[in-house]
Scaffold this motif. Sequence first.
Motif, PDB file in Angstrom:
ATOM      1  N   ALA A   1      27.497  37.395 132.199  1.00 38.55           N
ATOM      2  CA  ALA A   1      26.484  37.482 131.141  1.00 38.55           C
ATOM      3  C   ALA A   1      26.952  36.851 129.836  1.00 38.55           C
ATOM      4  N   GLY A   2      28.117  36.213 129.864  1.00 38.77           N
ATOM      5  CA  GLY A   2      28.621  35.533 128.673  1.00 38.77           C
ATOM      6  C   GLY A   2      29.593  36.332 127.835  1.00 38.77           C
ATOM      7  N   GLY A   3      30.046  37.479 128.341  1.00 41.54           N
ATOM      8  CA  GLY A   3      31.013  38.290 127.603  1.00 41.54           C
ATOM      9  C   GLY A   3      32.437  37.779 127.772  1.00 41.54           C
ATOM     10  N   ARG A   4      33.376  38.484 127.142  1.00 42.39           N
ATOM     11  CA  ARG A   4      34.802  38.145 127.247  1.00 42.39           C
ATOM     12  C   ARG A   4      35.563  39.350 127.783  1.00 42.39           C
ATOM     13  N   PRO A   5      35.317  39.712 129.045  1.00 41.79           N
ATOM     14  CA  PRO A   5      35.917  40.929 129.587  1.00 41.79           C
ATOM     15  C   PRO A   5      37.428  40.817 129.715  1.00 41.79           C
ATOM     16  N   CYS A   6      38.087  41.948 129.545  1.00 37.20           N
ATOM     17  CA  CYS A   6      39.554  41.948 129.561  1.00 37.20           C
ATOM     18  C   CYS A   6      40.069  43.308 130.027  1.00 37.20           C
ATOM     19  N   VAL A   7      41.121  43.281 130.798  1.00 38.51           N
ATOM     20  CA  VAL A   7      41.897  44.481 131.125  1.00 38.51           C
ATOM     21  C   VAL A   7      43.236  44.346 130.419  1.00 38.51           C
ATOM     22  N   VAL A   8      43.607  45.370 129.660  1.00 32.02           N
ATOM     23  CA  VAL A   8      44.925  45.404 129.024  1.00 32.02           C
ATOM     24  C   VAL A   8      45.711  46.552 129.645  1.00 32.02           C
ATOM     25  N   PHE A   9      46.802  46.222 130.312  1.00 35.63           N
ATOM     26  CA  PHE A   9      47.694  47.238 130.852  1.00 35.63           C
ATOM     27  C   PHE A   9      48.817  47.482 129.851  1.00 35.63           C
ATOM     28  N   VAL A  10      49.010  48.730 129.463  1.00 32.49           N
ATOM     29  CA  VAL A  10      50.156  49.080 128.628  1.00 32.49           C
ATOM     30  C   VAL A  10      51.276  49.504 129.567  1.00 32.49           C
ATOM     31  N   ALA A  11      52.287  48.666 129.687  1.00 38.06           N
ATOM     32  CA  ALA A  11      53.403  48.919 130.595  1.00 38.06           C
ATOM     33  C   ALA A  11      54.578  49.501 129.791  1.00 38.06           C
ATOM     34  N   SER A  12      55.760  48.964 129.977  1.00 40.56           N
ATOM     35  CA  SER A  12      56.950  49.445 129.267  1.00 40.56           C
ATOM     36  C   SER A  12      58.088  48.467 129.496  1.00 40.56           C
ATOM     37  N   ILE A  13      58.985  48.391 128.534  1.00 38.65           N
ATOM     38  CA  ILE A  13      60.184  47.578 128.726  1.00 38.65           C
ATOM     39  C   ILE A  13      60.991  48.097 129.914  1.00 38.65           C
ATOM     40  N   ALA A  14      60.810  49.382 130.237  1.00 36.72           N
ATOM     41  CA  ALA A  14      61.506  49.959 131.393  1.00 36.72           C
ATOM     42  C   ALA A  14      61.138  49.222 132.673  1.00 36.72           C
ATOM     43  N   GLY A  15      59.921  48.704 132.733  1.00 38.72           N
ATOM     44  CA  GLY A  15      59.514  47.957 133.915  1.00 38.72           C
ATOM     45  C   GLY A  15      60.159  46.593 134.018  1.00 38.72           C
ATOM     46  N   HIS A  16      60.585  46.030 132.900  1.00 41.41           N
ATOM     47  CA  HIS A  16      61.263  44.736 132.898  1.00 41.41           C
ATOM     48  C   HIS A  16      62.764  44.886 133.144  1.00 41.41           C
ATOM     49  N   LEU A  17      63.338  45.989 132.642  1.00 40.05           N
ATOM     50  CA  LEU A  17      64.789  46.122 132.647  1.00 40.05           C
ATOM     51  C   LEU A  17      65.311  47.204 133.582  1.00 40.05           C
ATOM     52  N   GLY A  18      64.523  48.257 133.792  1.00 38.20           N
ATOM     53  CA  GLY A  18      65.053  49.436 134.474  1.00 38.20           C
ATOM     54  C   GLY A  18      65.871  50.243 133.478  1.00 38.20           C
ATOM     55  N   VAL A  19      65.565  51.529 133.343  1.00 38.31           N
ATOM     56  CA  VAL A  19      66.225  52.376 132.353  1.00 38.31           C
ATOM     57  C   VAL A  19      66.805  53.605 133.045  1.00 38.31           C
ATOM     58  N   ARG A  20      68.049  53.910 132.746  1.00 39.83           N
ATOM     59  CA  ARG A  20      68.684  55.064 133.399  1.00 39.83           C
ATOM     60  C   ARG A  20      67.926  56.345 133.063  1.00 39.83           C
ATOM     61  N   LEU A  21      67.933  57.257 133.996  1.00 36.95           N
ATOM     62  CA  LEU A  21      67.207  58.532 133.922  1.00 36.95           C
ATOM     63  C   LEU A  21      65.696  58.347 133.975  1.00 36.95           C
ATOM     64  N   GLU A  22      65.256  57.131 134.310  1.00 37.44           N
ATOM     65  CA  GLU A  22      63.821  56.858 134.407  1.00 37.44           C
ATOM     66  C   GLU A  22      63.527  55.962 135.617  1.00 37.44           C
ATOM     67  N   ALA A  23      64.182  56.229 136.735  1.00 32.35           N
ATOM     68  CA  ALA A  23      64.021  55.338 137.888  1.00 32.35           C
ATOM     69  C   ALA A  23      62.578  55.267 138.391  1.00 32.35           C
ATOM     70  N   PRO A  24      61.899  56.390 138.662  1.00 35.56           N
ATOM     71  CA  PRO A  24      60.508  56.273 139.135  1.00 35.56           C
ATOM     72  C   PRO A  24      59.581  55.666 138.089  1.00 35.56           C
ATOM     73  N   TYR A  25      59.777  56.029 136.822  1.00 40.11           N
ATOM     74  CA  TYR A  25      58.958  55.477 135.745  1.00 40.11           C
ATOM     75  C   TYR A  25      59.184  53.968 135.637  1.00 40.11           C
ATOM     76  N   SER A  26      60.443  53.543 135.694  1.00 35.44           N
ATOM     77  CA  SER A  26      60.756  52.115 135.642  1.00 35.44           C
ATOM     78  C   SER A  26      60.131  51.384 136.817  1.00 35.44           C
ATOM     79  N   ALA A  27      60.223  51.998 137.989  1.00 40.50           N
ATOM     80  CA  ALA A  27      59.662  51.363 139.185  1.00 40.50           C
ATOM     81  C   ALA A  27      58.148  51.231 139.078  1.00 40.50           C
ATOM     82  N   ALA A  28      57.498  52.278 138.576  1.00 42.73           N
ATOM     83  CA  ALA A  28      56.038  52.246 138.439  1.00 42.73           C
ATOM     84  C   ALA A  28      55.611  51.172 137.443  1.00 42.73           C
ATOM     85  N   LYS A  29      56.309  51.083 136.315  1.00 40.19           N
ATOM     86  CA  LYS A  29      55.935  50.086 135.309  1.00 40.19           C
ATOM     87  C   LYS A  29      56.258  48.671 135.786  1.00 40.19           C
ATOM     88  N   ALA A  30      57.328  48.517 136.562  1.00 43.88           N
ATOM     89  CA  ALA A  30      57.621  47.201 137.145  1.00 43.88           C
ATOM     90  C   ALA A  30      56.501  46.802 138.098  1.00 43.88           C
TER      91      ALA A  30
END
Length: 247
Positions: A122-151
């Motif tokens: 219809a002429g719009g500018r639709p967008c999805v913005v995902f807010v992730a985390s640096i943990a997903g790029h690097l992996g952070v200790r004590l946050e293994a599942p969270y890091s994996a999910a954000k990756a």
Amino acid sequence: MLITGATGGIGSPLAARLSSKGARLMLHGRDGVALQDLGSSLGAATAQADLMVPGAAGDLIEQTVSSLSGLEVLISNAGAGEASCLAEMSEAAIADIIDLNLGAPLRLAKAAIPHLRRSAAAGGRPCVVFVASIAGHLGVRLEAPYSAAKAGLIAAAEAIAEEERRFGVRVALVSPGAVDTAFFERRGMHYERRIPRLISPEQVVDDVIRVLTGPRVEVISPRWLRLAAVLKAASPTLYRTIASRMP
């Protein structure tokens, strides 16, 4: 425009900023009282939901479409973690963290995409913005599942962007570092590292607005953390050596 996790430390100032710019908002959260207060203060529609409940993501999208007469922007911001060594975490906690931070955003995007495609047609500018985390790029200790999910979310964002390009739906990604919110208290551990320092929620809000209104499709906040992500990709061994010495 739908913002999930709107009552959180990033979601609340983001909702206020977008409201000040005239955006029509549907605000989502799990805390009904805080959600109602925020919605009343901004004159925005609200929807309380637990996105880990089967069918909740689809219901939220349909409620948004009904309330706003369509959907052009989805900001998938809801998330949470738990500070613990993987060996000491329960299987239920691992499953919940991965579902909230990866499963729920994917279910939301799946339910939203048909409406976003219609907006583009219809002429719009639709967008999805995902807010992730640096943990997903690097992996952070004590946050293994969270890091994996954000990756996983980071990889999924790229895949969805390629899938939806021909339909005119943009997909953008914002990956904050450590943000000065109640996130760390909720996950069970105060933030004590000196590097990287905590950044303000407003800095993340600025970056979300930037990807919404400009050509950029990915931002790491603060900017210098991209160097860490590049180093890790180029030389994981060197990155681990340097990271192990960071205070």
